[in-house]
Design a protein around this motif. Sequence first.
Motif, mmCIF file in Angstrom:
data_model
loop_
_atom_site.group_PDB
_atom_site.id
_atom_site.type_symbol
_atom_site.label_atom_id
_atom_site.label_comp_id
_atom_site.label_asym_id
_atom_site.label_seq_id
_atom_site.Cartn_x
_atom_site.Cartn_y
_atom_site.Cartn_z
ATOM 1 N N GLY A 36 0.811 -1.215 0.000
ATOM 2 C CA GLY A 36 0.000 0.000 0.000
ATOM 3 C C GLY A 36 0.842 1.261 0.000
ATOM 4 O O GLY A 36 1.934 1.310 0.558
ATOM 5 N N VAL A 37 0.316 2.277 -0.649
ATOM 6 C CA VAL A 37 0.969 3.581 -0.739
ATOM 7 C C VAL A 37 0.146 4.561 0.089
ATOM 8 O O VAL A 37 -1.077 4.623 -0.043
ATOM 9 N N SER A 38 0.823 5.328 0.914
ATOM 10 C CA SER A 38 0.151 6.297 1.767
ATOM 11 C C SER A 38 0.182 7.676 1.111
ATOM 12 O O SER A 38 1.204 8.084 0.557
ATOM 13 N N THR A 39 -0.942 8.367 1.170
ATOM 14 C CA THR A 39 -1.028 9.720 0.634
ATOM 15 C C THR A 39 -2.082 10.479 1.429
ATOM 16 O O THR A 39 -2.739 9.918 2.300
ATOM 17 N N THR A 40 -2.240 11.742 1.099
ATOM 18 C CA THR A 40 -3.243 12.566 1.756
ATOM 19 C C THR A 40 -4.452 12.707 0.834
ATOM 20 O O THR A 40 -4.306 12.902 -0.365
ATOM 21 N N ALA A 41 -5.624 12.605 1.419
ATOM 22 C CA ALA A 41 -6.860 12.708 0.653
ATOM 23 C C ALA A 41 -7.781 13.725 1.312
ATOM 24 O O ALA A 41 -7.609 14.071 2.475
ATOM 25 N N GLU A 42 -8.750 14.173 0.548
ATOM 26 C CA GLU A 42 -9.766 15.069 1.092
ATOM 27 C C GLU A 42 -11.039 14.273 1.340
ATOM 28 O O GLU A 42 -11.473 13.491 0.484
ATOM 29 N N TYR A 96 -3.655 3.205 -0.236
ATOM 30 C CA TYR A 96 -4.315 2.586 -1.382
ATOM 31 C C TYR A 96 -3.396 1.561 -2.032
ATOM 32 O O TYR A 96 -2.187 1.606 -1.892
ATOM 33 N N ASP A 97 -4.015 0.632 -2.743
ATOM 34 C CA ASP A 97 -3.287 -0.394 -3.472
ATOM 35 C C ASP A 97 -2.971 0.164 -4.863
ATOM 36 O O ASP A 97 -3.894 0.507 -5.603
ATOM 37 N N PRO A 98 -1.683 0.283 -5.245
ATOM 38 C CA PRO A 98 -1.350 0.841 -6.560
ATOM 39 C C PRO A 98 -1.958 0.045 -7.720
ATOM 40 O O PRO A 98 -2.252 0.611 -8.771
ATOM 41 N N ALA A 99 -2.167 -1.253 -7.533
ATOM 42 C CA ALA A 99 -2.771 -2.073 -8.587
ATOM 43 C C ALA A 99 -4.273 -1.805 -8.720
ATOM 44 O O ALA A 99 -4.833 -1.915 -9.804
#
Length: 141
Positions: A36-42, A96-99
Amino acid sequence: MTVEQLGGGFVAVVTGVLCVVFAFEALRRCLLRLRGVSTTAELVRFRTTVAEDGDLLYYPVVAFTLPNGVEIEAEGEGVSRPPHGTQEGDRTEVVYDPAVPSSIVLPSLLPGRLKAREILAHCVASIALGFLTYQVLVDTF
């Protein structure tokens, strides 16, 4: 076919389906934890539905942008009430899963979803239901 065989077959189907559901959920969470890749979301909104027991369920809907510029809007797992103080427009962490970018977990809103014990619990439930399904089939037929 006897009534006992029909009943046993029904129980085996139900437990077998639950076994598969738990196994896929454990696999999904395990893959999210591993790659999983971590990022910021709204936080866009909470979609609400009425559960079978009449209570409301809240599904957080978030929007985030992938590194290649594609915008994703995805829905998290349902909860019985939104976390205290959380409102639309807030920024939150998303994994999220990059795939499959729509497969997400929201650790800041729904903590514990990627912990090893959560994944292990799903695995144990799947294995236990698999053994139960096998035992029901052996005893019935």
